[in-house]
Scaffold this motif. Sequence first.
Motif, mmCIF file in Angstrom:
data_model
loop_
_atom_site.group_PDB
_atom_site.id
_atom_site.type_symbol
_atom_site.label_atom_id
_atom_site.label_comp_id
_atom_site.label_asym_id
_atom_site.label_seq_id
_atom_site.Cartn_x
_atom_site.Cartn_y
_atom_site.Cartn_z
ATOM 1 N N ALA A 184 0.836 -1.079 -0.035
ATOM 2 C CA ALA A 184 0.056 -0.148 0.063
ATOM 3 C C ALA A 184 0.853 1.068 0.192
ATOM 4 C CB ALA A 184 -1.014 0.060 1.077
ATOM 5 N N PRO A 185 1.320 1.717 -1.249
ATOM 6 C CA PRO A 185 2.090 3.088 -1.253
ATOM 7 C C PRO A 185 1.507 4.048 -0.533
ATOM 8 C CG PRO A 185 1.705 1.925 -3.482
ATOM 9 C CD PRO A 185 0.737 1.316 -2.635
ATOM 10 N N GLY A 186 2.301 5.078 0.094
ATOM 11 C CA GLY A 186 1.530 6.148 0.462
ATOM 12 C C GLY A 186 1.597 7.245 -0.512
ATOM 13 N N TYR A 187 1.878 8.685 -0.187
ATOM 14 C CA TYR A 187 1.648 9.498 -1.253
ATOM 15 C C TYR A 187 2.967 9.419 -2.162
ATOM 16 C CZ TYR A 187 -2.727 11.670 0.418
ATOM 17 O OH TYR A 187 -4.104 11.760 0.453
ATOM 18 N N MET A 188 2.776 9.110 -3.494
ATOM 19 C CA MET A 188 4.116 9.080 -4.332
ATOM 20 C C MET A 188 3.868 10.041 -5.688
ATOM 21 S SD MET A 188 5.760 6.292 -3.469
ATOM 22 C CE MET A 188 5.402 5.209 -2.304
ATOM 23 N N LEU A 189 5.204 10.552 -5.653
ATOM 24 C CA LEU A 189 5.481 11.360 -6.903
ATOM 25 C C LEU A 189 5.159 10.748 -8.322
ATOM 26 C CD1 LEU A 189 8.059 13.416 -5.231
ATOM 27 C CD2 LEU A 189 5.781 14.121 -5.618
ATOM 28 N N THR A 190 4.038 10.567 -8.700
ATOM 29 C CA THR A 190 3.787 9.961 -9.927
ATOM 30 C C THR A 190 2.778 10.831 -10.813
ATOM 31 O OG1 THR A 190 1.835 8.664 -9.311
ATOM 32 C CG2 THR A 190 4.103 7.751 -9.081
ATOM 33 N N ASN A 191 2.460 10.258 -11.789
ATOM 34 C CA ASN A 191 1.408 11.141 -12.869
ATOM 35 C C ASN A 191 0.239 10.978 -12.275
ATOM 36 O OD1 ASN A 191 3.161 11.762 -14.904
ATOM 37 N ND2 ASN A 191 2.878 9.970 -16.109
ATOM 38 N N ASN A 192 -0.130 10.069 -11.400
ATOM 39 C CA ASN A 192 -1.475 9.791 -10.643
ATOM 40 C C ASN A 192 -1.749 10.896 -9.657
ATOM 41 O OD1 ASN A 192 -2.482 7.657 -11.967
ATOM 42 N ND2 ASN A 192 -2.478 6.193 -10.518
ATOM 43 N N THR A 193 -0.752 11.376 -9.089
ATOM 44 C CA THR A 193 -0.755 12.518 -8.060
ATOM 45 C C THR A 193 -0.644 13.915 -8.545
ATOM 46 O OG1 THR A 193 1.424 12.027 -7.353
ATOM 47 C CG2 THR A 193 -0.325 10.654 -6.238
ATOM 48 N N LYS A 194 -0.409 13.908 -9.898
ATOM 49 C CA LYS A 194 0.137 15.255 -10.423
ATOM 50 C C LYS A 194 -0.874 16.215 -9.944
ATOM 51 C CE LYS A 194 1.323 17.614 -14.849
ATOM 52 N NZ LYS A 194 1.192 17.218 -16.216
ATOM 53 N N GLN A 195 -2.061 15.921 -10.004
ATOM 54 C CA GLN A 195 -3.315 16.856 -9.903
ATOM 55 C C GLN A 195 -3.142 17.550 -8.379
ATOM 56 O OE1 GLN A 195 -7.132 15.952 -10.890
ATOM 57 N NE2 GLN A 195 -8.131 17.666 -9.808
ATOM 58 N N ILE A 196 -2.772 16.847 -7.399
ATOM 59 C CA ILE A 196 -2.646 17.039 -6.099
ATOM 60 C C ILE A 196 -1.341 17.845 -5.945
ATOM 61 C CG2 ILE A 196 -2.214 16.156 -3.797
ATOM 62 C CD1 ILE A 196 -4.013 13.715 -4.502
ATOM 63 N N VAL A 197 -0.253 17.374 -6.354
ATOM 64 C CA VAL A 197 1.023 18.331 -6.202
ATOM 65 C C VAL A 197 0.715 19.543 -6.821
ATOM 66 C CG1 VAL A 197 3.458 18.150 -7.220
ATOM 67 C CG2 VAL A 197 2.389 16.055 -6.369
ATOM 68 N N GLU A 198 0.065 19.897 -7.817
ATOM 69 C CA GLU A 198 -0.103 21.093 -8.541
ATOM 70 C C GLU A 198 -0.752 22.087 -7.520
ATOM 71 O OE1 GLU A 198 -1.618 20.201 -12.197
ATOM 72 O OE2 GLU A 198 0.456 19.899 -13.082
ATOM 73 N N ASP A 199 -1.735 21.467 -6.589
ATOM 74 C CA ASP A 199 -2.226 22.192 -5.638
ATOM 75 C C ASP A 199 -1.499 22.451 -4.398
ATOM 76 O OD1 ASP A 199 -3.919 23.085 -3.474
ATOM 77 O OD2 ASP A 199 -5.626 21.847 -4.063
ATOM 78 N N LYS A 200 -0.708 23.631 -4.586
ATOM 79 C CA LYS A 200 0.587 23.726 -3.537
ATOM 80 C C LYS A 200 0.127 23.656 -2.174
ATOM 81 C CE LYS A 200 3.382 24.048 -6.919
ATOM 82 N NZ LYS A 200 4.029 23.252 -7.218
#
Length: 250
Positions: A184-200
């Motif tokens: 069960a990965p936690g928050y990972m820097l991948t394309n799937n989380t790009k939308q979240i990462v862009e919300d600073k």
Amino acid sequence: MGMFDLSGKVAVVTGASGGLGQGMAVGLAEAGADIVAVSNSGSEETVAMIEALGRKAVDLQADLSQPEGLEDVFKQALEFGGRVDVLVNNAGIIRRTPAAEHAWQDWQDVIDINLSTVFYLSQLAGRHMLERGSGKIVNIASMLSYQGGINVPGYTASKHGVAGITKALANEWAGKGVQINAIAPGYMLTNNTKQIVEDKARYQSITDRIPAGRWGTPDDLKGPVVFLSSSASDYLNGHVMCVDGGWMAR
């Protein structure tokens, strides 16, 4: 490497074109395995990285939402290596919309890839492994196997289901030489989380809650997937391993 050595093993990794799948495929190759890299868009870069390590690899493109596609993938995997020792069910999609507006097709697409595909490919591999009396299946779950998330009802349901399938199959197959576990990965820097990462603001609030103080990367899954694919985990069955920087401990 000792008990972590995967030399001579054949591993099938779905969703291997990039992100977590690529990281795990390369990690398994670094431990000695030959890799069947499966995706719907091609895994040329992943295959090149594996071959640079001196391991064999093949790039298989397939529609993983259809039973016929899964059957063909497994057939080709057997032709490549003569057997399948490890299956990593990593392929997955996510659709982000509020539950009240979540389209039926979005729900169905996510359940098909994230849950139904995991079961059917595990079934195909499991039959083969049961005949041989050995094998490892590693499913990719999520923090949303435990939590509800926001605006991802289909994804959350699918990842709860992945944890359930992992336990159900382990109950049947653990005594027959086949180990099934999940990461069960936690928050990972991948394309799937790009939308979240862009919300600073949201990105920072999540980072502040992770005891390790950072988001994970595909490399962070190399060790866990090698462990679960090797003889080091022979007595581990039906376990969902959180690789999350301590997120679940908070």
